[in-house]
Design a protein around this motif. Sequence first.
Motif, PDB file in Angstrom:
ATOM      1  N   ARG A   1      35.777  38.241  45.263  1.00  0.00           N
ATOM      2  CA  ARG A   1      35.643  37.678  43.691  1.00  0.00           C
ATOM      3  C   ARG A   1      36.674  37.631  43.171  1.00  0.00           C
ATOM      4  O   ARG A   1      36.889  37.328  41.961  1.00  0.00           O
TER       5      ARG A   1
ATOM      6  N   HIS B   1      35.067  31.813  48.955  1.00  0.00           N
ATOM      7  CA  HIS B   1      36.231  31.174  48.379  1.00  0.00           C
ATOM      8  C   HIS B   1      37.259  31.265  49.192  1.00  0.00           C
ATOM      9  O   HIS B   1      38.003  30.214  49.444  1.00  0.00           O
TER      10      HIS B   1
ATOM     11  N   ALA C   1      30.757  36.697  38.033  1.00  0.00           N
ATOM     12  CA  ALA C   1      31.314  35.794  38.771  1.00  0.00           C
ATOM     13  C   ALA C   1      30.441  35.562  39.984  1.00  0.00           C
ATOM     14  O   ALA C   1      30.531  34.443  40.646  1.00  0.00           O
TER      15      ALA C   1
ATOM     16  N   ASN D   1      29.301  31.918  41.043  1.00  0.00           N
ATOM     17  CA  ASN D   1      30.036  31.691  42.217  1.00  0.00           C
ATOM     18  C   ASN D   1      31.666  31.112  42.055  1.00  0.00           C
ATOM     19  O   ASN D   1      31.862  30.209  42.397  1.00  0.00           O
ATOM     20  N   ARG D   2      32.329  32.223  41.328  1.00  0.00           N
ATOM     21  CA  ARG D   2      33.498  31.874  40.883  1.00  0.00           C
ATOM     22  C   ARG D   2      34.291  33.064  41.309  1.00  0.00           C
ATOM     23  O   ARG D   2      33.693  34.179  41.270  1.00  0.00           O
ATOM     24  N   THR D   3      35.677  32.928  41.015  1.00  0.00           N
ATOM     25  CA  THR D   3      36.426  34.127  41.208  1.00  0.00           C
ATOM     26  C   THR D   3      37.232  34.780  40.031  1.00  0.00           C
ATOM     27  O   THR D   3      37.275  33.857  39.026  1.00  0.00           O
TER      28      THR D   3
ATOM     29  N   GLN E   1      40.870  36.188  42.693  1.00  0.00           N
ATOM     30  CA  GLN E   1      41.700  35.034  43.112  1.00  0.00           C
ATOM     31  C   GLN E   1      42.699  35.245  43.885  1.00  0.00           C
ATOM     32  O   GLN E   1      43.240  34.309  44.845  1.00  0.00           O
TER      33      GLN E   1
END
Length: 254
Positions: free
Chosen positions: A138, A92, A15, A19-21, A140
Amino acid sequence: MTPDQKALTEALIAARQANRTLDATPWTDALQDAPQAYEVQDAVAAALGWFDGVPKTWKSGGGSRSATLTHAPLPPHGVRQSPANFSDLTFHTPGIEAEIALRLGQDVTPAQAAALDHDNSAALIDAMAVSVEIVDARWQDLAATPALLRLADSQVHGALVLGEWQPYAAVDWASQRCETKIGDAETVVREGTHPLADPAWLLPIWLRHLTRHGQTVPAGTVVTTGSWVGVLPCRRGDQVTAEFPGIGAVRLSV
């Protein structure tokens, strides 16, 4: 590490690299206790090559003196001096925490840490500074994410800005003001709202955590000590200032 810990570690590493959740739902039961969360913290940091030896900057704190304090080492690429610009980093759902940072003036061995109490530990501090942590996760849906998963994710740390260091001295923390402004919003003013009443109260607990595997904590190690304003929402591009009158101020761009 358990298979669940290993899988969670790999997911958090991926993650961060992408660069994502992550959806926390599949991981709800992956960790059984805080030591397992700290093992994941350490494994993520090792895989990403953040530290060489004892990390130089930490966050520590809790909601009250009766709460279990939590701790996380901060990746050095996100620790910057004021005025700071973080436009090169990905966030985020960022938030702002205005804090006081403390700096050790001497090495602390495991034996010294074990003997500390809340009355004598402030003597180890040589300087203090205003700091702002950009909190980011990290995960959502942070509000629905279990505490152990937050802890494993560097206690949802995003970045940190530090102000100028001032000699550490006794402060009437109960009357200390904190003034935080984000973008065009009204300035948030708080007085005497440190959750532990005194930022230095956490030092024995934090230092025993750092020395639990037999390492000595070097002089110059820094710890942020908990937010005076909770978490204030911010957006990419916001200009942020935080001032503790009599101590200092910081400025940053999210």
